[in-house]
Design an enzyme around this catalytic site. Structure first.
Site, PDB file in Angstrom:
ATOM      1  CB  THR A 211      -0.895   0.025   1.256  1.00 12.86           C
ATOM      2  OG1 THR A 211      -1.628  -1.192   1.317  1.00 12.86           O
ATOM      3  CG2 THR A 211      -1.865   1.194   1.215  1.00 12.86           C
TER       4      THR A 211
ATOM      5  CE  LYS B  40      -5.150  -1.251   1.656  1.00  8.14           C
ATOM      6  NZ  LYS B  40      -5.632  -2.436   2.326  1.00  8.14           N
TER       7      LYS B  40
ATOM      8  CE  LYS C  97       1.613   2.201   4.111  1.00  6.73           C
ATOM      9  NZ  LYS C  97       2.080   0.872   3.715  1.00  6.73           N
TER      10      LYS C  97
HETATM   11  P1  NAD Z   1       5.879  -6.026   7.211  1.00  2.90           P
HETATM   12  O1  NAD Z   1       6.588  -4.872   7.816  1.00  2.90           O
HETATM   13  O2  NAD Z   1       5.565  -7.234   8.048  1.00  2.90           O
HETATM   14  O3  NAD Z   1       6.678  -6.552   5.912  1.00  2.90           O
HETATM   15  C1  NAD Z   1       7.435  -5.727   5.059  1.00  2.90           C
HETATM   16  C2  NAD Z   1       8.734  -6.472   4.765  1.00  2.90           C
HETATM   17  O4  NAD Z   1       9.482  -5.726   3.817  1.00  2.90           O
HETATM   18  C3  NAD Z   1       9.626  -6.632   6.009  1.00  2.90           C
HETATM   19  O5  NAD Z   1       9.888  -8.011   6.255  1.00  2.90           O
HETATM   20  C4  NAD Z   1      10.900  -5.882   5.630  1.00  2.90           C
HETATM   21  O6  NAD Z   1      12.096  -6.479   6.134  1.00  2.90           O
HETATM   22  C5  NAD Z   1      10.836  -5.951   4.107  1.00  2.90           C
HETATM   23  N1  NAD Z   1      11.709  -4.963   3.465  1.00  2.90           N
HETATM   24  C6  NAD Z   1      11.975  -3.694   3.876  1.00  2.90           C
HETATM   25  N2  NAD Z   1      12.870  -3.132   3.024  1.00  2.90           N
HETATM   26  C7  NAD Z   1      13.155  -4.084   2.079  1.00  2.90           C
HETATM   27  C8  NAD Z   1      13.992  -4.111   0.938  1.00  2.90           C
HETATM   28  N3  NAD Z   1      14.743  -3.045   0.600  1.00  2.90           N
HETATM   29  N4  NAD Z   1      14.056  -5.245   0.194  1.00  2.90           N
HETATM   30  C9  NAD Z   1      13.290  -6.318   0.529  1.00  2.90           C
HETATM   31  N5  NAD Z   1      12.470  -6.352   1.595  1.00  2.90           N
HETATM   32  C10 NAD Z   1      12.400  -5.242   2.352  1.00  2.90           C
HETATM   33  O7  NAD Z   1       4.524  -5.423   6.585  1.00  2.90           O
HETATM   34  P2  NAD Z   1       3.229  -6.231   6.125  1.00  2.90           P
HETATM   35  O8  NAD Z   1       2.229  -6.267   7.226  1.00  2.90           O
HETATM   36  O9  NAD Z   1       3.656  -7.491   5.447  1.00  2.90           O
HETATM   37  O10 NAD Z   1       2.627  -5.203   5.050  1.00  2.90           O
HETATM   38  C11 NAD Z   1       3.196  -5.073   3.754  1.00  2.90           C
HETATM   39  C12 NAD Z   1       2.370  -4.086   2.951  1.00  2.90           C
HETATM   40  O11 NAD Z   1       1.025  -4.562   2.852  1.00  2.90           O
HETATM   41  C13 NAD Z   1       2.285  -2.680   3.561  1.00  2.90           C
HETATM   42  O12 NAD Z   1       2.373  -1.746   2.524  1.00  2.90           O
HETATM   43  C14 NAD Z   1       0.930  -2.679   4.259  1.00  2.90           C
HETATM   44  O13 NAD Z   1       0.389  -1.371   4.359  1.00  2.90           O
HETATM   45  C15 NAD Z   1       0.132  -3.554   3.325  1.00  2.90           C
HETATM   46  N6  NAD Z   1      -0.999  -4.234   3.973  1.00  2.90           N
HETATM   47  C16 NAD Z   1      -0.857  -4.844   5.183  1.00  2.90           C
HETATM   48  C17 NAD Z   1      -1.933  -5.473   5.770  1.00  2.90           C
HETATM   49  C18 NAD Z   1      -1.802  -6.146   7.119  1.00  2.90           C
HETATM   50  O14 NAD Z   1      -2.860  -6.489   7.712  1.00  2.90           O
HETATM   51  N7  NAD Z   1      -0.598  -6.394   7.629  1.00  2.90           N
HETATM   52  C19 NAD Z   1      -3.181  -5.490   5.122  1.00  2.90           C
HETATM   53  C20 NAD Z   1      -3.289  -4.909   3.865  1.00  2.90           C
HETATM   54  C21 NAD Z   1      -2.190  -4.271   3.301  1.00  2.90           C
END
Ligand code: NAD
Length: 290
Positions: free
Chosen positions: A87, A162, A237
């Site tokens: 997102t 979204k 966010k």
């Molecule tokens: P998260 O923080 O658990 O996962 C993000 C991952 O990206 C981390 O493991 C981090 O180490 C990795 N990362 C950071 N920099 C990086 C790089 N340069 N190269 C490779 N990997 C890298 O977050 P999440 O909960 O998995 O959410 C991911 C996305 O999905 C976000 O944008 C969030 O807004 C969206 N989202 C989350 C949810 C939820 O319920 N968690 C629901 C819908 C949407």
């Protein structure tokens, strides 16, 4: 298909795992999170992207996406699909899509709804912006990771859908919680409140499917001490992204603005960080008008 997967956090890891279980060859990279079983480990984002038919990114924010895009786009093979499921800001999605197209790639922004539970169960909803042919080609992957994928138009429109959806969600969660807190003060028990509202014109997803009152309605994070679920800081966010988009497009969104301010107060100034976004209810319970 050969799939590169960059960002294996709470959402990315189960999404990648489901693709591997379905028989795709998945190579993953994350600088912090472990690579799940069944997925080959790459040494960098570029390494994961090399030779892949589709590269999926699932990253925390737009700044990270721009940096990762700079790294992986030159490593991708011509005509491959850059499929971002994070997102992020609408303008970041459009910028990344343009850069990918200039490099001879196809791009889709495909943020998701459904949370970690949906990622694990393969029941996410994808809101997709970009090239219709790329959307068709990626459809088998959406079918594995989700239950529905909607093509919303040009690049960035997936992110637009979204943030509009989540602006409604933030506003309705606040309205549901403050109504429960008012009902408490009026001596109306919560079960009666739920029984009436969930079948009357005040019904909503936040009341009917994700009720913020413990022990009332279907099971939700309220029944688990408000452990997320969908964390208040992630809601903040998304509300910030919607206000940024509203400012950029000169849209008047007073309820969205107020919801952003309330979640900012809850997360940054109170005890909201780390709690589910429905923990607004115990917040209202403790408060009075002044
Ligand atoms: P998260 O923080 O658990 O996962 C993000 C991952 O990206 C981390 O493991 C981090 O180490 C990795 N990362 C950071 N920099 C990086 C790089 N340069 N190269 C490779 N990997 C890298 O977050 P999440 O909960 O998995 O959410 C991911 C996305 O999905 C976000 O944008 C969030 O807004 C969206 N989202 C989350 C949810 C939820 O319920 N968690 C629901 C819908 C949407």
């Amino acid at each position: 298909m050969r799939i590169g997967f960059v960002g294996l956090g709470n959402m990315g890891a189960p999404m990648a795992r489901n693709l591997a279980i379905a028989g795709h060859s998945v190579t993953g990279f994350d600088p912090v999170a472990p690579v799940p079983d069944g997925i080959s480990t790459a040494s960098s984002g570029a390494d994961a992207a090399e030779g892949a038919d589709v590269v999926i990114t699932m990253l925390p924010d737009g700044k990270t996406l721009r940096a990762v895009a700079r790294e992986i786009i030159p490593a991708m093979k011509p005509d491959a699909i850059f499929l971002d499921c994070s997102t992020v800001e609408v303008d970041t999605a459009r910028h990344v899509a343009e850069t990918a197209q200039e490099a001879g790639l196809r791009a889709l922004d495909a943020p998701v709804s459904g949370g970690v539970g949906g990622a694990e169960a393969g029941t996410l909803t994808f809101m997709v912006g970009g090239d219709p042919i790329a959307f068709q080609d990626a459809a088998p992957l959406f079918d594995i990771m989700g239950q529905k994928a909607v093509l919303c138009g040009e690049a960035g429109n997936g992110q637009a859908a979204k943030i509009c959806n989540n602006m409604i969600l933030g506003v309705t969660m606040i309205a549901t919680c403050e109504a429960f807190a008012l009902a408490d003060k009026l001596g109306l028990d919560r079960q009666s409140m739920y029984d009436v509202v969930s079948t009357s014109s005040g019904y909503s997803w936040t009341m009917n499917a994700y009720c913020p009152a413990p022990g009332v309605g279907p099971s939700s994070p309220a029944d688990n001490g408000y452990k997320p679920g969908f964390a208040a800081e992630l809601m903040l966010k998304d509300l910030r992204l919607s206000q940024q988009a509203a400012e950029a497009s000169d849209a008047d969104t007073p309820m969205g603005r107020y919801a952003r301010d309330l979640y900012a107060q809850f997360v940054d100034g109170e005890d909201g960080r780390g709690q589910d976004f429905s923990a607004m209810l115990p917040r209202f319970e403790k408060r009075s008008r002044s």
